[in-house]
Design a protein around this motif. Structure first.
Motif, PDB file in Angstrom:
ATOM      1  N   TRP A   1       0.895  -1.303   0.001  1.00  0.00           N
ATOM      2  CA  TRP A   1       0.066  -0.080  -0.015  1.00  0.00           C
ATOM      3  C   TRP A   1       0.851   1.122  -0.067  1.00  0.00           C
ATOM      4  O   TRP A   1       0.584   2.107  -0.769  1.00  0.00           O
ATOM      5  CB  TRP A   1      -0.873  -0.095   1.256  1.00  0.00           C
ATOM      6  N   PRO A   2       2.070   1.418   0.802  1.00  0.00           N
ATOM      7  CA  PRO A   2       2.900   2.546   0.567  1.00  0.00           C
ATOM      8  C   PRO A   2       3.282   2.864  -0.626  1.00  0.00           C
ATOM      9  O   PRO A   2       3.465   3.914  -1.110  1.00  0.00           O
ATOM     10  CB  PRO A   2       3.834   2.466   1.651  1.00  0.00           C
TER      11      PRO A   2
ATOM     12  N   GLU B   1       0.503   4.004  -2.699  1.00  0.00           N
ATOM     13  CA  GLU B   1       0.120   5.521  -2.632  1.00  0.00           C
ATOM     14  C   GLU B   1       1.200   6.471  -2.899  1.00  0.00           C
ATOM     15  O   GLU B   1       0.942   7.678  -3.570  1.00  0.00           O
ATOM     16  CB  GLU B   1       0.139   5.683  -0.928  1.00  0.00           C
TER      17      GLU B   1
ATOM     18  N   ASN C   1      -3.692   9.304  -1.597  1.00  0.00           N
ATOM     19  CA  ASN C   1      -3.156   9.434  -0.044  1.00  0.00           C
ATOM     20  C   ASN C   1      -3.500   8.498   0.867  1.00  0.00           C
ATOM     21  O   ASN C   1      -4.521   7.664   0.479  1.00  0.00           O
ATOM     22  CB  ASN C   1      -3.055  10.742   0.167  1.00  0.00           C
ATOM     23  N   ASP C   2      -3.221   8.564   2.183  1.00  0.00           N
ATOM     24  CA  ASP C   2      -3.611   7.643   2.972  1.00  0.00           C
ATOM     25  C   ASP C   2      -5.052   7.707   3.078  1.00  0.00           C
ATOM     26  O   ASP C   2      -5.682   6.425   3.214  1.00  0.00           O
ATOM     27  CB  ASP C   2      -2.810   7.765   4.295  1.00  0.00           C
ATOM     28  N   LYS C   3      -6.007   8.595   3.241  1.00  0.00           N
ATOM     29  CA  LYS C   3      -7.365   8.659   3.387  1.00  0.00           C
ATOM     30  C   LYS C   3      -8.028   8.175   2.283  1.00  0.00           C
ATOM     31  O   LYS C   3      -9.126   7.446   2.413  1.00  0.00           O
ATOM     32  CB  LYS C   3      -7.615  10.131   3.611  1.00  0.00           C
TER      33      LYS C   3
ATOM     34  N   ALA D   1      -6.796   5.887   0.149  1.00  0.00           N
ATOM     35  CA  ALA D   1      -6.284   4.577   0.130  1.00  0.00           C
ATOM     36  C   ALA D   1      -7.112   3.651   0.815  1.00  0.00           C
ATOM     37  O   ALA D   1      -7.691   2.618   0.511  1.00  0.00           O
ATOM     38  CB  ALA D   1      -4.984   4.464   0.432  1.00  0.00           C
ATOM     39  N   VAL D   2      -7.732   4.343   2.058  1.00  0.00           N
ATOM     40  CA  VAL D   2      -8.722   3.451   3.052  1.00  0.00           C
ATOM     41  C   VAL D   2     -10.019   3.386   2.551  1.00  0.00           C
ATOM     42  O   VAL D   2     -10.755   2.294   2.536  1.00  0.00           O
ATOM     43  CB  VAL D   2      -8.552   4.362   4.467  1.00  0.00           C
TER      44      VAL D   2
ATOM     45  N   LYS E   1      -5.995  -2.408   2.901  1.00  0.00           N
ATOM     46  CA  LYS E   1      -5.098  -1.423   3.575  1.00  0.00           C
ATOM     47  C   LYS E   1      -5.232  -1.876   4.992  1.00  0.00           C
ATOM     48  O   LYS E   1      -6.225  -1.935   5.543  1.00  0.00           O
ATOM     49  CB  LYS E   1      -5.750  -0.042   3.445  1.00  0.00           C
TER      50      LYS E   1
ATOM     51  N   ASN F   1      -5.299  -0.090   8.162  1.00  0.00           N
ATOM     52  CA  ASN F   1      -6.137   0.578   8.839  1.00  0.00           C
ATOM     53  C   ASN F   1      -7.490   0.918   8.357  1.00  0.00           C
ATOM     54  O   ASN F   1      -8.338   1.509   8.899  1.00  0.00           O
ATOM     55  CB  ASN F   1      -5.494   1.926   9.185  1.00  0.00           C
TER      56      ASN F   1
END
Length: 113
Positions: free
Chosen positions: A60-61, A64, A71-73, A75-76, A90, A92
């Motif tokens: 995932w990193p 992204e 971005n992280d948000k 991706a979630v 992902k 989280n």
């Protein structure tokens, strides 16, 4: 009565298969990527272009970092929609609701004769 039960069962099975569909970014084509909630044609193209240019995504990193606009948000949210990297959601991202609970809830409402 039996006909309605068969129809309800068929609809439920179709819904379950759609809810459980997972799409891996390293294996998917444009149509499969577009089927993920939150991924449109432009994002699908960016994913495929980057995969072609730089090879498969490691995790995932890596995904992204390499795909512009992810971005992280986001991706979630994509993970919640069924997107995976190397077969992994992902970490989280919250778990999806269990479909069995919906099935049990629906079947309780059916009248028994």
């Amino acid at each position: 009565m039996l006909k309605k039960l068969v129809q309800c069962t068929a609809m439920l099975m179709a819904t379950m298969s759609m809810a459980l569909a997972q799409v891996d970014v390293n294996k998917a084509d444009m149509a499969a990527l577009d089927s993920v909630k939150g991924v449109g044609p432009a994002t699908s193209k960016r994913i495929l272009d980057e995969r072609t240019k730089g090879g498969n995504f490691k995790d995932w990193p890596d995904f992204e970092k390499r795909v512009k606009g992810i971005n992280d948000k986001s991706a979630v949210k994509l993970s919640e929609g069924g997107l995976q990297v190397n077969g992994q959601s992902k970490s989280n991202a919250p778990a999806k609701p269990v479909v069995k609970a919906e099935l049990k809830k629906d079947t309780v409402k059916m009248p028994v004769k």
